[in-house]
Design a protein around this motif. Structure first.
Motif, short mmCIF file in Angstrom:
data_model
loop_
_atom_site.label_atom_id
_atom_site.label_comp_id
_atom_site.label_asym_id
_atom_site.label_seq_id
_atom_site.Cartn_x
_atom_site.Cartn_y
_atom_site.Cartn_z
N ARG A 2 0.82 -1.20 0.00
CA ARG A 2 0.00 0.00 0.00
C ARG A 2 0.86 1.26 0.00
O ARG A 2 0.53 2.26 -0.63
N CYS A 3 1.96 1.22 0.71
CA CYS A 3 2.89 2.37 0.75
C CYS A 3 3.46 2.64 -0.63
O CYS A 3 3.59 3.80 -1.04
N ALA A 4 3.81 1.61 -1.36
CA ALA A 4 4.37 1.78 -2.71
C ALA A 4 3.35 2.40 -3.64
O ALA A 4 3.68 3.28 -4.46
N ILE A 5 2.09 1.99 -3.53
CA ILE A 5 1.03 2.55 -4.37
C ILE A 5 0.82 4.03 -4.02
O ILE A 5 0.71 4.88 -4.90
N THR A 6 0.79 4.33 -2.73
CA THR A 6 0.62 5.72 -2.29
C THR A 6 1.78 6.59 -2.77
O THR A 6 1.58 7.71 -3.24
#
Length: 88
Positions: A2-6
């Protein structure tokens, strides 16, 4: 994950913002250059008109070749002066 997508979304948003800023800067720069060219053309036209009124151009005192050289020299001087003013 999720951090990478954000992070990817944030980078894309920042990139779009910067592209918009660059487009705005380019428009502003182009307008400024266009305005300066128009101003220089008006100034040059005024100088040529002044030369005609004083009788230096078109009066028979100078040959057509001398007139062209005189105007060319005046334009070179004006452009050099303009370049000097915009640099400082």
């Amino acid at each position: 994950m999720r951090c990478a997508i954000t992070e990817a979304e944030t980078r894309e948003d920042v990139m779009e913002e910067m592209e918009e800023r660059m487009r705005n800067m380019e428009k502003m720069y182009l307008k400024r250059i266009t305005d300066e060219v128009e101003m220089n053309e008006r100034k040059t036209d005024a100088k040529i008109d002044m030369l005609h009124r004083t009788g230096l151009l078109g009066s028979g005192r100078l040959t057509e070749e001398e007139e062209e050289e005189y105007v060319s020299d005046a334009l070179k001087f004006a452009m050099a002066a303009f370049a000097h003013c915009t640099i400082e």
